[in-house]
Design an enzyme around this catalytic site. Structure first.
Site, PDB file in Angstrom:
ATOM      1  N   CYS A 108       0.566  -0.889  -0.292  1.00 49.84           N
ATOM      2  CA  CYS A 108       0.354  -0.596   0.537  1.00 49.84           C
ATOM      3  C   CYS A 108       0.878   1.431   0.081  1.00 49.84           C
ATOM      4  O   CYS A 108       1.999   1.396   0.788  1.00 49.84           O
ATOM      5  CB  CYS A 108      -0.767  -0.568   1.493  1.00 49.84           C
ATOM      6  N   ARG A 117       5.566  -0.096  -5.632  1.00 48.83           N
ATOM      7  CA  ARG A 117       5.478  -0.927  -4.494  1.00 48.83           C
ATOM      8  C   ARG A 117       4.632  -2.334  -4.433  1.00 48.83           C
ATOM      9  O   ARG A 117       4.571  -3.135  -4.064  1.00 48.83           O
ATOM     10  CB  ARG A 117       4.911  -0.541  -3.322  1.00 48.83           C
ATOM     11  N   TRP A 123      -2.778  -2.466  -1.485  1.00 47.68           N
ATOM     12  CA  TRP A 123      -2.710  -3.757  -1.585  1.00 47.68           C
ATOM     13  C   TRP A 123      -3.070  -5.234  -0.685  1.00 47.68           C
ATOM     14  O   TRP A 123      -2.837  -4.972   1.092  1.00 47.68           O
ATOM     15  CB  TRP A 123      -0.966  -4.215  -1.385  1.00 47.68           C
ATOM     16  N   ASN A 163      -2.443   2.378   6.003  1.00 43.85           N
ATOM     17  CA  ASN A 163      -1.274   1.224   5.299  1.00 43.85           C
ATOM     18  C   ASN A 163      -1.336   0.716   6.655  1.00 43.85           C
ATOM     19  O   ASN A 163      -1.214   1.083   7.973  1.00 43.85           O
ATOM     20  CB  ASN A 163      -0.025   1.846   5.042  1.00 43.85           C
ATOM     21  N   GLY A 164      -1.503  -0.826   6.607  1.00 42.08           N
ATOM     22  CA  GLY A 164      -0.936  -1.514   7.702  1.00 42.08           C
ATOM     23  C   GLY A 164      -2.297  -2.572   7.751  1.00 42.08           C
ATOM     24  O   GLY A 164      -2.652  -2.653   6.781  1.00 42.08           O
ATOM     25  N   GLU A 212      18.995 -17.335  -5.406  1.00 45.53           N
ATOM     26  CA  GLU A 212      18.365 -16.541  -5.442  1.00 45.53           C
ATOM     27  C   GLU A 212      17.851 -16.485  -6.618  1.00 45.53           C
ATOM     28  O   GLU A 212      17.326 -15.846  -7.404  1.00 45.53           O
ATOM     29  CB  GLU A 212      19.620 -15.627  -5.117  1.00 45.53           C
ATOM     30  N   LYS A 214      14.555 -15.454  -8.394  1.00 43.74           N
ATOM     31  CA  LYS A 214      14.534 -14.226  -9.158  1.00 43.74           C
ATOM     32  C   LYS A 214      12.933 -15.268 -10.818  1.00 43.74           C
ATOM     33  O   LYS A 214      12.809 -14.363 -11.095  1.00 43.74           O
ATOM     34  CB  LYS A 214      15.792 -14.282  -9.749  1.00 43.74           C
ATOM     35  N   GLU A 274       9.266 -15.820  -9.543  1.00 41.18           N
ATOM     36  CA  GLU A 274       9.183 -14.110  -8.822  1.00 41.18           C
ATOM     37  C   GLU A 274       8.547 -13.671 -10.150  1.00 41.18           C
ATOM     38  O   GLU A 274       7.662 -13.367 -10.352  1.00 41.18           O
ATOM     39  CB  GLU A 274      10.309 -12.836  -8.232  1.00 41.18           C
ATOM     40  N   HIS A 287      19.190 -37.436  -2.899  1.00 45.25           N
ATOM     41  CA  HIS A 287      18.405 -37.315  -1.484  1.00 45.25           C
ATOM     42  C   HIS A 287      17.159 -36.875  -1.769  1.00 45.25           C
ATOM     43  O   HIS A 287      16.319 -36.361  -0.576  1.00 45.25           O
ATOM     44  CB  HIS A 287      19.238 -36.728  -0.205  1.00 45.25           C
ATOM     45  N   LYS A 327       6.682  -4.875  -2.901  1.00 41.57           N
ATOM     46  CA  LYS A 327       8.006  -4.400  -3.423  1.00 41.57           C
ATOM     47  C   LYS A 327       8.667  -4.405  -1.482  1.00 41.57           C
ATOM     48  O   LYS A 327       9.385  -4.290  -1.319  1.00 41.57           O
ATOM     49  CB  LYS A 327       8.257  -3.144  -4.531  1.00 41.57           C
TER      50      LYS A 327
END
Ligand code: G6P
Length: 608
Positions: free
Chosen positions: A2, A27, A75, A99-100, A483, A487, A490, A506, A603
């Site tokens: 948000c 964001r 969001w 926000n929150g 990583e 990437k 995502e 394994h 973000k």
């Protein structure tokens, strides 16, 4: 996640609100809205599901020249993305953006029978609660906000305006950032300083537990207990060029390609190549304190966590008598973990606002452990709450998928490790090769990006059709594989997972078939031959392998090989990670997906 904007001043509020919301788009959000109020107290509320362009279409029919307003990108946390759930929320004559998360919203709602709820959000409950104190408007708005916030449990950054007084905005924060921009004939509000760039360079960062009444030429800050706060005006360091695409089609590509420069910024003034040493001023630990460190805890989420994992491999290699534990913030905050004496915690966060990471920081501080921030966003909450820190200085990272921050986080942590090693008396012959490679790294990055961008662009297309991928590495190449897989998943939505080469037998080996491609990282070094044997195991099961190596003699019959030419021995995995970044980018472009704002992601994750 948000975003909040607000405007009170001499100019058109709608114009600022829309441009500010566009700045916050990166964001991640799923709906947006603005409200402005004219001098007669008439409000114009416009909200829309989806992109800000949808909001602009509606705005075209509701253009106003109002001088005050607030706006929001949402969001979804409570309730689906929809126009009704989008902010601003109305209660009586008040409008609120939030926000929150208000955790006790159900309980509060029980007592707010007068209000007819139109959304499923916790934010509307907060609006109604403020309105219950505000009543007919005779009570000052700021006081009503304070009364309500004393009852609310959870996190918030809010901005509230009222039809009764179209000259003031009341803002408050607890756990969710809020910045007040001091403009010329205007005061601006934003949850992220990037929305203010180009409008003003002067800003006040509100602290948790503070409430401010803002007019076009005044800012009056108090704590929730009505104690006055003298505002500290700080300079916004970001410039306009840094938050624009600069000729690139996407921020993700821009941010990958600017790593030579962004890493240079991380290193500036910190590497003494003549002595083969590094200098970090920010952590603020004396030689004696550095010498005493026996244990490092590295805390982060997502890419920041992976940066910690990679840095840990390096730090262990050159620092004796030290253990390094890398933890996922959302897990660590609830663990009953014992923090040994003589520990230092590195709190790693690009945004400096990630809720889980911030919660860990606060928990760790309670235990009396020194905390050091490895943060990018200047003035962010984590940067302000840690005991000391090292800014990575990579500039704004706009694309949701983090790239340039990763590279600089790893190196900043390695540099911190090197300062410990120096203090502990580790021989310069051990430290120097690291320092020398760090010094050369920006240039090596430039060369690798220049040399392989086109090859990867061509090769990546072939892999866009796959649904599954496995990334493999060992030692420092293992976090690199993790990583790389993050990437890819995502941005391209390919189901990508990473394994340590040694773990193949394994379990994961059972997966290999035609639906998978395998990205194998094989840096030269002690474990190279073992990684080659592991790659053979994959080939023997018909795996489609892309090998990334800096070993000239590599000659396995893989589908694709990317041979990196470099003089690096230590930091080759960082160069390999550039290949992963470009690969994820070009696969995603080939699939025609939204590169910079992948679905469902944000973000800066400011809620738990
Ligand atoms: C989000 C972002 C990731 C990032 C993570 C941690 O999930 O999408 O790219 O790695 O948060 O963010 P931070 O700002 O704390 O580094």
């Amino acid at each position: 996640m948000c975003g909040i904007v607000g405007y009170v001043g001499d100019n058109n509020a709608q114009d600022f609100l829309i441009s500010g919301l566009k700045r916050l788009e990166y964001r991640g959000y799923d709906s947006a809205g603005i409200v402005t109020i004219n001098d007669d107290g008439k409000a114009t509320l416009i909200r829309a599901k989806g992109k800000i362009s949808n909001l602009e279409e509606r705005l075209a029919r509701k253009k106003r020249d109002d001088k005050i307003g607030i706006g929001h990108t949402r969001w979804a946390t409570h309730g689906e993305p929809s126009e009704a759930n989008a902010h601003p929320h109305r209660a009586g004559k008040l409008y609120l953006v939030h926000n929150g998360i208000i955790e006790n919203y159900k309980e509060l709602k029980e007592h707010l029978k007068e209000h007819e709820f139109k959304s499923e959000t916790d934010s509307e409950v907060l609006a109604a609660l403020i309105n219950s104190f505000y009543g007919d408007g005779k009570y000052p708005l700021a006081n009503a906000v304070v009364q309500a916030l004393k009852l609310a449990k959870g996190t918030y950054g809010i901005a509230v305006i009222s039809e009764d007084n179209p000259n003031e905005i009341v803002v408050a924060r607890s756990g969710s950032p809020l910045v007040i921009g001091i403009g010329d004939g205007a005061t601006l509000i934003a949850s992220d300083a990037s929305a203010l760039v180009g409008h003003t360079k002067r800003a006040i960062y509100l602290n948790d537990g503070e409430v401010a009444r803002v007019t076009k030429n005044s800012v009056d800050i108090k704590t929730l207990n009505a104690e006055p706060v003298s505002a500290k005006v700080e300079e916004i360091e970001t410039n306009l060029a840094a938050i624009q695409k600069g000729g690139y089609e996407h921020f993700l590509l821009k941010e990958i390609m600017e790593q030579p420069e962004s890493l240079m910024e991380t290193l500036r003034g910190r590497v003494n190549i003549k002595d083969g040493t590094v200098r970090l001023g920010g952590p603020g630990l004396s030689e004696a304190e550095l010498r005493k460190i026996k244990h490092l805890i590295i805390v982060g989420c997502g890419t920041a966590y992976h940066a910690g994992l990679l840095a840990a491999y390096y730090i262990e290699k050159f620092t004796p008598e030290i253990t390094v534990e890398v933890v996922i913030a959302s897990e660590y905050r609830y663990r009953q973990a014992y923090v040994p004496e003589d520990s230092v915690a590195l709190i790693v966060s690009q945004s400096g606002e990630t809720a889980d990471t911030l919660a860990c920081l606060r928990e760790i501080k309670k235990q009396g452990v020194k905390t050091i921030g490895i943060v990018n966003a200047i003035g962010s909450t984590i940067a302000r709450e840690v005991d000391g820190g090292t800014y990575v200085h990579v500039g704004p990272e706009i694309s949701v998928a983090s790239t340039k921050a990763f590279t600089s986080q790893v190196i900043a942590m390695v540099m911190f490790g090197l300062t410990i090693a120096e203090a502990k008396g580790v021989r310069n012959t051990i430290i120097r090769p690291y320092v020398e490679e760090i010094f050369k790294l920006p240039n090596e990055i430039r060369e690798v990006l220049g040399a392989y961008q086109n090859t990867i662009k061509m090769e990546a297309k072939k892999y866009a059709e796959y649904e599954h991928a496995i990334y493999l590495g060992r030692d420092t190449a293992y976090p690199t594989a993790m990583e790389g897989a993050l990437k890819l998943k995502e941005v391209s939505y390919i189901d990508a997972n990473a394994y340590a080469f040694g773990e193949l037998k394994h379990g994961p080996l059972a997966l290999i078939d035609d639906r998978f491609f395998v990205m194998a990282f094989l840096p030269k070094g002690e474990l190279y031959e073992k990684a080659v044997s592991n790659t053979q195991e994959v080939l023997a099961r018909g795996g489609h392998v892309i090998a990334v190596t800096n070993e000239d003699s590599f000659d396995l019959p893989v589908e694709n090989v990317i041979k990196i030419t470099t003089s690096m021995e230590i930091f080759t995995p960082i160069l390999m990670n550039l290949i992963s970044q470009l690969f994820a980018y070009y696969v995603t472009v080939a699939k025609g997906l939204n590169v910079d704002q992948p679905r469902n992601l944000a973000k800066s994750v400011t809620v738990e």
